[in-house]
Design a protein around this motif. Structure first.
Motif, PDB file in Angstrom:
ATOM      1  N   GLU A   1       0.571   5.376 -10.816  1.00 40.82           N
ATOM      2  CA  GLU A   1       1.607   4.762  -9.976  1.00 40.82           C
ATOM      3  C   GLU A   1       1.202   3.446  -9.326  1.00 40.82           C
ATOM      4  OE1 GLU A   1       3.149   7.539  -7.188  1.00 40.82           O
ATOM      5  OE2 GLU A   1       3.858   8.916  -8.734  1.00 40.82           O
TER       6      GLU A   1
ATOM      7  N   VAL B   1       0.866  -1.189   0.000  1.00 41.38           N
ATOM      8  CA  VAL B   1       0.000   0.000   0.000  1.00 41.38           C
ATOM      9  C   VAL B   1       0.900   1.234   0.000  1.00 41.38           C
ATOM     10  CG1 VAL B   1      -1.798   1.277   1.214  1.00 41.38           C
ATOM     11  CG2 VAL B   1      -1.880  -1.216   1.147  1.00 41.38           C
ATOM     12  N   SER B   2       0.887   1.972  -1.106  1.00 42.01           N
ATOM     13  CA  SER B   2       1.823   3.084  -1.251  1.00 42.01           C
ATOM     14  C   SER B   2       1.345   4.326  -0.523  1.00 42.01           C
ATOM     15  CB  SER B   2       2.034   3.396  -2.732  1.00 42.01           C
ATOM     16  OG  SER B   2       0.814   3.813  -3.315  1.00 42.01           O
ATOM     17  N   SER B   3       0.036   4.534  -0.472  1.00 41.33           N
ATOM     18  CA  SER B   3      -0.489   5.658   0.298  1.00 41.33           C
ATOM     19  C   SER B   3      -1.986   5.509   0.488  1.00 41.33           C
ATOM     20  CB  SER B   3      -0.183   6.995  -0.393  1.00 41.33           C
ATOM     21  OG  SER B   3      -0.840   7.058  -1.633  1.00 41.33           O
ATOM     22  N   ILE B   4      -2.497   6.280   1.431  1.00 42.00           N
ATOM     23  CA  ILE B   4      -3.940   6.301   1.705  1.00 42.00           C
ATOM     24  C   ILE B   4      -4.372   7.758   1.608  1.00 42.00           C
ATOM     25  CG2 ILE B   4      -5.720   5.929   3.462  1.00 42.00           C
ATOM     26  CD1 ILE B   4      -3.782   3.781   4.677  1.00 42.00           C
TER      27      ILE B   4
END
Lengths: 414, 414
Positions: free
Chosen positions: A59, A36-39
């Motif tokens: 991305e 998980v790269s970001s939330i």
């Protein structure tokens, strides 16, 4: 394989609702091999949603949205998805039947807003919702997947478990990630970090270490990504053995479990029972213990004795002691624990009495001044704590300190 | 005035920790006039942090970061900030003295990791931390502000309240936003939306409406941004009066308060007291009631009767009734409520008994089957609910349904 989680709703941006969906989804995605790269949380406007999706696609192989699928006017995710995917909403018979069945089960009649929920993007795969009326949506382009889910947690979770996990595993070639968390107590974060300095320095670079402090407990997370899980598991086992030699007494558990789960196991293994007598923690310890399925094997019950009258009447605390030492005292908290053991006929009892705040503090007993006692049939021990000024935090810290005292008592004194 | 909140930490991205900081900060920023444009959670790598800050600066006057300021190896926000601001870490005497004093108070000696916390960006304004060792950092460029705060919630909150609010109000010319939330119960989301359709259509465009459903309760949020607060207040008052005419019985409150706060007020106003007798809710109702400061005025205590033995012994529930009807029955839950009223000598009592799950369900009484009773000195009422399969949700829904039953009972039957 990178994934981004996007939660939609003005209620998140004005702080009215805590986003618990992201954390649940992040844990589930990590488990099956996503990174998980970001939330991101955004407002429910079509522009923001469209921008967030197209940027995420650049991305991330996977984008998961939650929120904005309900029947009311502020829910616009579905139409926005159609716009950016050049798709159209079409009446979907399966969704219509699902909504009808769901409402019928609850004795609710179909209205035109519910009917609109049967409008579904023509180019999407339907993710059926067993716990509500808004279905999930699965869209694909350029080997990327976009999933849109309702924001209601149990609906979102149900769809994810039943409709999404196996589809993701089929679609992507997912790598193996491995995480293990060590629960540590009785030591501060920086003291711990110094004790572990040499150990950390000798770790291979691909082992990631993170410290997660919380009231009374530090979680030390070790992680290895993109390697076969059994290999990672073995590597971490070796490293954790070294840890046990450095801080033998501080390791509560070498897997991520809650204190109440650890206590549940200890009590189950020894066939012992527990009760609580709570004043300042107001039932929070009972609530934590009963959050564990199957706790009825060892938890008999509690007496929440907020008033002195109840302390005397139900826990047999001597009136004289309350008058002489005050309700928040070593004497009273020990009497409460002894009383609970007897009245509820258990092997152990936890008792709490303190000033949770924000009012009620005095010079000698300020807000955050809290007594905790543990009793079994033979002995009673107690300890005083000085926590901070916030009621909520004080109740939490009291509960964790009490459960930890019980844990130590069972292990070292029984 | 746009603001972005960025929370830093791998623990957020693997779902190990729920981000509660963002929601708190979002509420506080909204209150003083900011428009939170988005909330972003990212990993603790220097690249991700630097990218997130520079991108946020393009669109937001204010960027607030939390996390990554602790004493351990994984905390790198401070050095990253120095890099992108071309600043340098210098020894700061004030921080050193603060850290020393904080540790001394706890009887902890200074170690070299704590000493490193006194290294502070030379070009930044110091935001002192009264609740921990990591200070906050305030940086400015091009009329934009970047603030970096520790991730520990009470440290972050303390710094925000004492060091930031007035600085922000001095720095920015903040507009007035106004939000009001109506609490609605006893009606489903889509039925409500249909009832309110005409009312919504006649609202001016600048009034934003959002539906926030939660178990047993819908919050309807009305908002007006960028207008004088008194004007917005008056406008919403007029609109809310119309609402009262459309759904008079469903409006629980026209301000955002919790059910337990509403009950607290009702009981305080009538000088009445309450107790709970909880089986399946396991102390959660007591915990909710005692989350309200000053609840000792009306809350006397609870008996958490998880085992039948306790139901009989402490709540005087007849053994015969339990044998004949089972612990989860109208007869037992009513007897529990009556028993609690008497034993704890209160005006009202709430009782719960049900199958929270995941185990323990039968064909006739499946998981989620829950009885709730309310009793006063004269009458006892009870109601059965069929909730879902998730233990946690069942406990929550039971608690809210019980508090709502009590609320209605006090208003309409007393």
């Amino acid at each position: 394989m990178k994934a981004k989680i996007i939660t939609i709703g003005d209620e998140l941006l004005i702080g009215q609702v805590v986003d618990t969906n992201s954390s649940w989804l992040a844990a589930e995605l990590t488990k099956i091999g996503f990174n998980v790269s970001s939330i991101l949380s955004i407002s429910d406007t079509s522009d923001d949603i469209a921008k967030a999706i197209t940027e995420s696609e650049k991305e991330n192989e996977l984008t998961i949205l939650t929120g904005g699928l309900g029947p009311t006017k502020d829910d616009i995710t579905k139409t926005t998805l159609c716009k950016i995917f050049n798709s159209q909403l079409k009446f979907n018979e399966v969704v219509y039947a699902d909504v009808e069945a769901f409402l019928a089960q609850r004795g609710v009649e179909m209205n035109h807003l519910n009917k609109d929920q049967a409008l579904f993007p023509a180019d999407a795969i339907l993710l059926r919702n067993r716990h509500g009326t808004a279905p999930g949506i699965w869209l694909e382009r350029n080997n990327r997947v976009i999933i849109s889910l309702p924001g209601v947690p149990w609906e979102m979770k149900g769809i994810f478990k039943h409709e999404i996990v196996s589809r993701l595993e089929d679609f992507f070639n997912l790598p193996e990630n491995y995480y293990q968390t060590i629960m540590i107590s009785g030591i501060g974060e920086s003291t711990l970090a110094i004790k572990l300095e040499n150990w950390e320095n000798q770790l291979p670079k691909y082992v990631k270490v993170a410290y997660l402090p919380s009231p009374g407990l530090i979680r030390l997370r070790l992680g290895i990504t993109n390697k076969p899980a059994t290999e990672s598991h073995n590597k971490l086992e070796t490293e954790i053995k070294k840890l046990y030699k450095i801080i033998p007494k501080n390791i509560v558990s070498d897997t991520e479990v809650s204190l109440q789960e650890i206590i549940g196991k200890l009590l189950n293994n020894s066939n012992k029972t527990i009760a609580t007598a709570e004043s300042c923690s107001g039932g929070n310890i009972a609530k934590m213990i009963t959050s564990v399925p199957g706790c009825s094997q060892y938890f008999k019950g509690s007496i929440i004795a907020y008033s002195n009258e109840i302390k005397t009447k139900l826990l047999n605390v001597n009136k004289q002691i309350i008058q002489e030492y005050g309700a928040v005292s070593k004497q009273v908290v020990e009497a409460m624990a002894i009383g609970a053991c007897k009245k509820l006929n258990t092997d152990y009892a936890i008792a709490t009495s303190g000033i949770a705040g924000p009012e009620g503090g005095t010079l000698n007993k300020p807000v955050g001044y809290i007594w905790i006692a543990i009793s079994d049939s033979n002995n009673t021990i107690s300890k005083v704590f000085q926590f901070g000024k916030e009621r909520e935090v004080n109740i939490k810290r009291t509960s964790i300190a009490a459960l930890n005292m019980l844990r130590e008592y069972i292990i070292y004194n029984s």
